[in-house]
Motif scaffolding. Structure first.
Motif, PDB file in Angstrom:
ATOM      1  N   THR A 193     -68.463  38.545  39.482  1.00 25.11           N
ATOM      2  CA  THR A 193     -69.428  37.531  39.041  1.00 25.11           C
ATOM      3  C   THR A 193     -70.554  37.394  40.056  1.00 25.11           C
ATOM      4  OG1 THR A 193     -67.697  36.341  37.844  1.00 25.11           O
ATOM      5  CG2 THR A 193     -69.697  35.104  38.394  1.00 25.11           C
ATOM      6  N   ARG A 194     -70.191  37.325  41.342  1.00 22.36           N
ATOM      7  CA  ARG A 194     -71.205  37.235  42.403  1.00 22.36           C
ATOM      8  C   ARG A 194     -72.104  38.468  42.389  1.00 22.36           C
ATOM      9  NH1 ARG A 194     -70.975  38.210  48.544  1.00 22.36           N
ATOM     10  NH2 ARG A 194     -72.914  37.239  49.208  1.00 22.36           N
ATOM     11  N   LEU A 195     -71.494  39.646  42.251  1.00 20.74           N
ATOM     12  CA  LEU A 195     -72.279  40.877  42.229  1.00 20.74           C
ATOM     13  C   LEU A 195     -73.258  40.876  41.061  1.00 20.74           C
ATOM     14  CD1 LEU A 195     -72.985  43.665  43.288  1.00 20.74           C
ATOM     15  CD2 LEU A 195     -71.056  44.575  41.964  1.00 20.74           C
ATOM     16  N   ALA A 210     -68.819  38.720  31.271  1.00 21.90           N
ATOM     17  CA  ALA A 210     -69.689  38.621  30.096  1.00 21.90           C
ATOM     18  C   ALA A 210     -71.146  38.766  30.526  1.00 21.90           C
ATOM     19  CB  ALA A 210     -69.474  37.282  29.398  1.00 21.90           C
ATOM     20  N   GLY A 211     -71.897  39.524  29.779  1.00 23.83           N
ATOM     21  CA  GLY A 211     -73.311  39.733  30.088  1.00 23.83           C
ATOM     22  C   GLY A 211     -73.576  40.871  31.042  1.00 23.83           C
ATOM     23  N   SER A 212     -72.531  41.609  31.419  1.00 24.03           N
ATOM     24  CA  SER A 212     -72.714  42.681  32.407  1.00 24.03           C
ATOM     25  C   SER A 212     -73.610  43.808  31.909  1.00 24.03           C
ATOM     26  CB  SER A 212     -71.363  43.235  32.858  1.00 24.03           C
ATOM     27  OG  SER A 212     -70.626  43.714  31.750  1.00 24.03           O
ATOM     28  N   SER A 213     -73.845  43.877  30.611  1.00 19.89           N
ATOM     29  CA  SER A 213     -74.738  44.925  30.101  1.00 19.89           C
ATOM     30  C   SER A 213     -76.165  44.758  30.635  1.00 19.89           C
ATOM     31  CB  SER A 213     -74.750  44.942  28.573  1.00 19.89           C
ATOM     32  OG  SER A 213     -75.218  43.711  28.064  1.00 19.89           O
ATOM     33  N   ALA A 214     -76.491  43.585  31.147  1.00 18.27           N
ATOM     34  CA  ALA A 214     -77.818  43.359  31.728  1.00 18.27           C
ATOM     35  C   ALA A 214     -77.953  43.980  33.114  1.00 18.27           C
ATOM     36  CB  ALA A 214     -78.103  41.859  31.813  1.00 18.27           C
ATOM     37  N   TYR A 217     -63.141  46.221  48.125  1.00 18.43           N
ATOM     38  CA  TYR A 217     -64.027  46.640  49.217  1.00 18.43           C
ATOM     39  C   TYR A 217     -65.391  47.052  48.658  1.00 18.43           C
ATOM     40  CZ  TYR A 217     -65.949  49.290  53.127  1.00 18.43           C
ATOM     41  OH  TYR A 217     -66.781  49.764  54.108  1.00 18.43           O
ATOM     42  N   ALA A 218     -65.394  47.842  47.591  1.00 20.06           N
ATOM     43  CA  ALA A 218     -66.657  48.287  47.001  1.00 20.06           C
ATOM     44  C   ALA A 218     -67.491  47.104  46.527  1.00 20.06           C
ATOM     45  CB  ALA A 218     -66.381  49.245  45.840  1.00 20.06           C
ATOM     46  N   LEU A 219     -66.865  46.172  45.834  1.00 20.09           N
ATOM     47  CA  LEU A 219     -67.582  44.989  45.350  1.00 20.09           C
ATOM     48  C   LEU A 219     -68.129  44.167  46.519  1.00 20.09           C
ATOM     49  CD1 LEU A 219     -65.078  43.884  42.559  1.00 20.09           C
ATOM     50  CD2 LEU A 219     -67.301  44.991  42.208  1.00 20.09           C
ATOM     51  N   THR A 220     -67.335  44.023  47.564  1.00 21.81           N
ATOM     52  CA  THR A 220     -67.742  43.231  48.733  1.00 21.81           C
ATOM     53  C   THR A 220     -68.943  43.849  49.442  1.00 21.81           C
ATOM     54  OG1 THR A 220     -65.506  42.385  49.042  1.00 21.81           O
ATOM     55  CG2 THR A 220     -66.965  42.322  50.966  1.00 21.81           C
TER      56      THR A 220
END
Length: 163
Positions: free
Chosen positions: A9-11, A41-45, A150-153
């Motif tokens: 969500t933060r990413l 939700a909405g990650s397609s953006a 780790y990747a997300l962070t």
């Protein structure tokens, strides 16, 4: 992958704020980062596509990884994740990418590259490029989970520093 909801969500918010679109090139995580981000939700953006390149042939065909690099360094290496991340950017509509290749176990490790060794590549269209190798502990699932987090962070930290 619900354990990654907060980071994903933060990413997503950071990618939107910086007008970036993400792509992933994953091997040992089998699309775990892509799953984590598309759970939002909405990650397609802010998410374009995922390359799950588990085999060396897939890395070569889909991302343009050089066979000579694989022969010299092996699939779990910083030179490979660098080629993977740059190939993901080149073969997508994204402006930011992450690549992952590692040994999740329980077999496949060696003295030089024990189980839990995971290499990462990060890049964006403005020229940022970072590679790193991490060593995670635990079983296959735990190694993969730690690699995704780790990747997300790292992506969040990089974009957060630019705010």
């Amino acid at each position: 992958m619900t354990t990654h909801i907060t980071s994903s969500t933060r990413l997503g918010k950071l990618l939107l704020a910086h007008q970036h679109v993400l792509t992933t090139a994953e091997s040992c995580t089998g699309g775990g980062v892509a799953t984590a981000v598309t759970d939002i939700a909405g990650s397609s953006a802010w998410f374009d596509r995922a390359f799950v390149t588990y085999s060396n042939e897939a890395k070569i065909e889909m991302l343009g990884v050089k066979e000579s690099t694989l022969d010299t360094w092996g699939a779990v290496s910083e030179p490979i994740v660098e080629e993977m991340v740059l190939g993901a950017l080149q073969h997508s509509n994204a402006t930011m990418a992450v690549s992952i290749s590692g040994i999740a176990g329980p077999a496949g490790g060696s003295v030089e590259k024990p189980v839990g060794t995971v290499c990462f590549g990060f890049a964006d269209s403005a020229g940022w490029l970072m590679v790193s190798t991490q060593h995670f502990s635990g079983d296959r699932s735990e190694v993969r989970t730690q690699a995704v987090e780790y990747a997300l962070t790292i992506l969040c930290d990089y974009l957060g520093e630019r705010s």
